[in-house]
Motif scaffolding. Structure first.
Motif, short mmCIF file in Angstrom:
data_model
loop_
_atom_site.label_atom_id
_atom_site.label_comp_id
_atom_site.label_asym_id
_atom_site.label_seq_id
_atom_site.Cartn_x
_atom_site.Cartn_y
_atom_site.Cartn_z
N GLY A 62 12.69 17.68 -29.28
CA GLY A 62 11.67 18.61 -28.84
C GLY A 62 11.66 18.77 -27.34
N THR A 63 10.57 19.34 -26.81
CA THR A 63 10.48 19.57 -25.37
C THR A 63 9.25 18.88 -24.80
OG1 THR A 63 9.23 21.62 -25.70
CG2 THR A 63 11.64 21.80 -25.54
N VAL A 64 9.32 18.64 -23.50
CA VAL A 64 8.22 18.07 -22.73
C VAL A 64 7.99 18.97 -21.53
CG1 VAL A 64 7.43 16.11 -21.35
CG2 VAL A 64 8.74 15.71 -23.44
N SER A 65 6.75 19.34 -21.27
CA SER A 65 6.41 20.17 -20.12
C SER A 65 5.73 19.32 -19.05
CB SER A 65 5.48 21.32 -20.54
OG SER A 65 6.14 22.19 -21.44
N ALA A 66 6.12 19.53 -17.81
CA ALA A 66 5.53 18.75 -16.72
C ALA A 66 5.58 19.54 -15.42
CB ALA A 66 6.26 17.42 -16.55
N LYS A 67 4.58 19.32 -14.58
CA LYS A 67 4.56 19.96 -13.26
C LYS A 67 5.65 19.38 -12.36
CE LYS A 67 -0.44 20.73 -13.49
NZ LYS A 67 -1.77 20.36 -12.92
N ASN A 68 5.93 18.10 -12.55
CA ASN A 68 6.93 17.40 -11.74
C ASN A 68 7.86 16.61 -12.65
OD1 ASN A 68 5.65 17.62 -8.81
ND2 ASN A 68 3.99 17.07 -10.20
N VAL A 69 9.12 16.53 -12.25
CA VAL A 69 10.10 15.74 -13.00
C VAL A 69 10.78 14.76 -12.04
CG1 VAL A 69 12.30 15.77 -14.23
CG2 VAL A 69 10.51 17.43 -14.81
N VAL A 70 10.79 13.50 -12.42
CA VAL A 70 11.49 12.46 -11.66
C VAL A 70 12.68 11.99 -12.48
CG1 VAL A 70 11.30 10.20 -10.56
CG2 VAL A 70 9.30 11.73 -10.63
N VAL A 71 13.88 12.18 -11.94
CA VAL A 71 15.11 11.82 -12.65
C VAL A 71 15.51 10.41 -12.23
CG1 VAL A 71 17.51 12.43 -13.15
CG2 VAL A 71 15.81 14.24 -12.71
N ALA A 72 15.40 9.49 -13.18
CA ALA A 72 15.70 8.07 -12.94
C ALA A 72 16.66 7.58 -14.02
CB ALA A 72 14.42 7.26 -12.95
N THR A 73 17.68 8.39 -14.28
CA THR A 73 18.57 8.15 -15.42
C THR A 73 19.74 7.23 -15.10
OG1 THR A 73 19.60 10.25 -14.85
CG2 THR A 73 18.00 10.29 -16.63
N GLY A 74 19.78 6.69 -13.89
CA GLY A 74 20.83 5.73 -13.56
C GLY A 74 22.18 6.38 -13.33
N GLY A 75 23.23 5.52 -13.37
CA GLY A 75 24.58 5.99 -13.15
C GLY A 75 25.43 5.84 -14.40
N LEU A 76 26.72 5.60 -14.18
CA LEU A 76 27.68 5.53 -15.28
C LEU A 76 28.07 4.10 -15.63
CD1 LEU A 76 29.99 8.43 -14.05
CD2 LEU A 76 28.33 8.54 -15.93
N SER A 77 27.55 3.13 -14.90
CA SER A 77 27.97 1.74 -15.11
C SER A 77 27.38 1.17 -16.40
CB SER A 77 27.55 0.87 -13.92
OG SER A 77 26.17 0.97 -13.70
N ILE A 78 28.18 0.32 -17.03
CA ILE A 78 27.84 -0.38 -18.28
C ILE A 78 27.45 0.61 -19.39
CG2 ILE A 78 26.73 -2.42 -19.24
CD1 ILE A 78 25.96 -3.30 -16.51
N PRO A 79 28.39 1.45 -19.81
CA PRO A 79 28.07 2.44 -20.85
C PRO A 79 27.60 1.82 -22.17
CG PRO A 79 30.44 2.34 -20.42
CD PRO A 79 29.77 1.58 -19.33
N LYS A 80 27.99 0.57 -22.45
CA LYS A 80 27.54 -0.04 -23.70
C LYS A 80 26.03 -0.26 -23.70
CE LYS A 80 28.20 -4.92 -22.39
NZ LYS A 80 28.91 -6.18 -22.70
N MET A 81 25.41 -0.21 -22.50
CA MET A 81 23.96 -0.31 -22.41
C MET A 81 23.30 1.07 -22.48
SD MET A 81 23.43 -3.51 -22.27
CE MET A 81 21.69 -3.52 -21.89
N GLY A 82 24.12 2.09 -22.70
CA GLY A 82 23.57 3.43 -22.87
C GLY A 82 23.67 4.33 -21.67
N ALA A 83 24.43 3.93 -20.65
CA ALA A 83 24.56 4.78 -19.46
C ALA A 83 25.22 6.10 -19.81
CB ALA A 83 25.39 4.05 -18.40
N THR A 84 24.68 7.18 -19.26
CA THR A 84 25.26 8.51 -19.44
C THR A 84 25.26 9.23 -18.10
OG1 THR A 84 23.21 9.75 -19.83
CG2 THR A 84 24.17 8.57 -21.72
#
Length: 407
Positions: free
Chosen positions: A156-178
């Motif tokens: 689904g979708t989420v609506s927000a006035k502000n978005v903070v991107v804290a999705t990390g980097g590419l390290s340790i993909p087995k932990m779910g990094a994307t």
């Protein structure tokens, strides 16, 4: 704090993408200011990377944090956030929750028990700040709308006035990094500094592997150095770290290698001083000195090199002649063991990702995108990479706090 996803037309003040260290801190700080906050993560639990850090005990900060402990195309960018959220502030939070901790070498602070203490603390703080947690909710993209942003997820979708991107980097993909954070940045036409594995073991060339890899597990105190870094032009011509080196079945690791790996460029050498601060073979230069392989071995015993390491080094470096130039060459070789790595062990073994969203795109006081008000990037997604030893966590706390206090 709810962890069930429900489709809703509710518009939040803030959507934080990524429930890692930086994201949790940003959500907490925004929630404490009375903002309605939703924290979204694709994983089944928050703080997964925190849980495996520091050997499971979480090296949560470093007492000696300064901007000099960070690598970025702009070495000044981190100063503002780091000065406004210090290690002492995070320590106060840890002590508020009565989490026992201790200092190891070089100002590194670790939990006495387990990293779970830090995650539990952050989740309690988030809950107290009214943060709504949506787990198992993978982010697909972010778009601008008239009232702020629409975050599209697989559910689904989420609506927000502000978005903070804290999705990390590419390290340790087995932990779910994307790479979703970089995809979001590209969608908003932001510059991205080329990413690469950092704090990562280095791999020997086939020739060096044949010489050294049967000594797996041996370690030594060394000074590791690499020529002037193309990734940090403001630094002095040579970057050095004095810590432990570890021989592995693929190459070299250990704190000294992980540190220098962030500055290493493919094709360039890494140099190790195997006897830091010592002059080992000077007595062999005396006119009446015994100059033999046995004498060489005797003097090598005065170093801190493990015996098998010293024996192998001696076998590979014993000169055919024992004149002064050869003895002086032995000393030089001991202090400049030069390795040209074939590569790194990649993102699978990298503790962090270097590079990321260019700091030129961001306001250093708020972590906000200059040309897109309401959009923020924090933590590992940004082109700020700390040294080994708790510095990357301190950047996560500081950059997260900066964004959370600005939204």
């Amino acid at each position: 704090m709810a962890d069930e996803y429900s489709q809703s037309t509710k518009q939040y003040d803030v959507a934080v993408l990524g429930a890692g260290a930086a994201g949790l801190m940003a959500a907490i700080e925004a929630g404490k200011r009375g903002k309605s906050v939703v924290l979204v993560d694709h994983a089944e639990r928050a703080g997964k990377k925190i849980l495996i850090s520091g050997g499971g005990r979480c090296n949560f900060t470093n007492l000696h944090t300064t901007p000099a402990n960070f690598l970025s195309e702009n070495p000044h960018f981190a100063k503002s956030a780091l000065s406004r959220y210090t290690p002492q502030e995070f320590i106060a939070l840890v002590e508020k929750h009565a989490i026992p901790y201790h200092e190891k070498t070089l100002g590194q602070l670790f939990c006495d028990r387990a990293a779970q203490d830090i995650v539990t603390m952050l989740l309690a703080e988030a809950s107290g700040a009214g943060v709504e947690l949506k787990l198992k909710t993978g982010v697909r993209g972010v778009e601008r709308n008239d009232e702020g942003f629409t975050v599209t997820t697989h559910d689904g979708t989420v609506s927000a006035k502000n978005v903070v991107v804290a999705t990390g980097g590419l390290s340790i993909p087995k932990m779910g990094a994307t790479g979703i954070g970089y995809e979001i940045a590209r969608a908003f036409e932001l510059e991205i500094v080329e990413t690469r594995p950092a704090l990562v073991p280095l791999v020997f060339s086939p020739a060096d592997e044949e010489k050294w890899c049967d000594l797996t597990g041996l370690s030594a105190d060394v000074v590791a150095s690499t020529p002037g870094s193309p990734y940090h032009p403001a630094r002095k011509p040579e970057v050095t770290f004095r810590e432990k080196l570890l021989l592995t079945h693929k190459g070299v690791s250990g704190p000294a290698v992980l540190q220098i790996s962030s500055y290493w460029k493919p094709g360039k050498p890494v140099v190790f001083d195997l006897a830091p601060g010592q002059v080992v073979f000077d007595l062999m230069l005396a006119p009446d000195a015994i100059r033999t392989a046995e004498a060489m071995a005797y003097y090598l015993k005065e170093t801190t090199l493990p015996q098998r390491f010293a024996t192998r080094w001696m076998r590979l470096n014993t000169p055919e002649q024992w004149k002064n130039p050869q003895v002086k060459g032995l000393e030089e070789a001991l202090h400049r063991w030069t390795v040209v790595p074939a590569g790194t062990e990649g993102y699978a073994k990298a503790e962090v990702t270097a590079g990321g969203v260019s700091t030129a795109e961001l306001d250093s006081t708020t972590m906000g995108v200059k040309k897109m008000p309401g959009l923020y990037f924090i933590g590992e997604a940004v082109d700020v990479t700390g040294h080994l030893g708790g510095f990357n966590f301190q950047w996560a706390w500081a950059s997260g706090a900066a964004a959370g206090r600005a939204v």
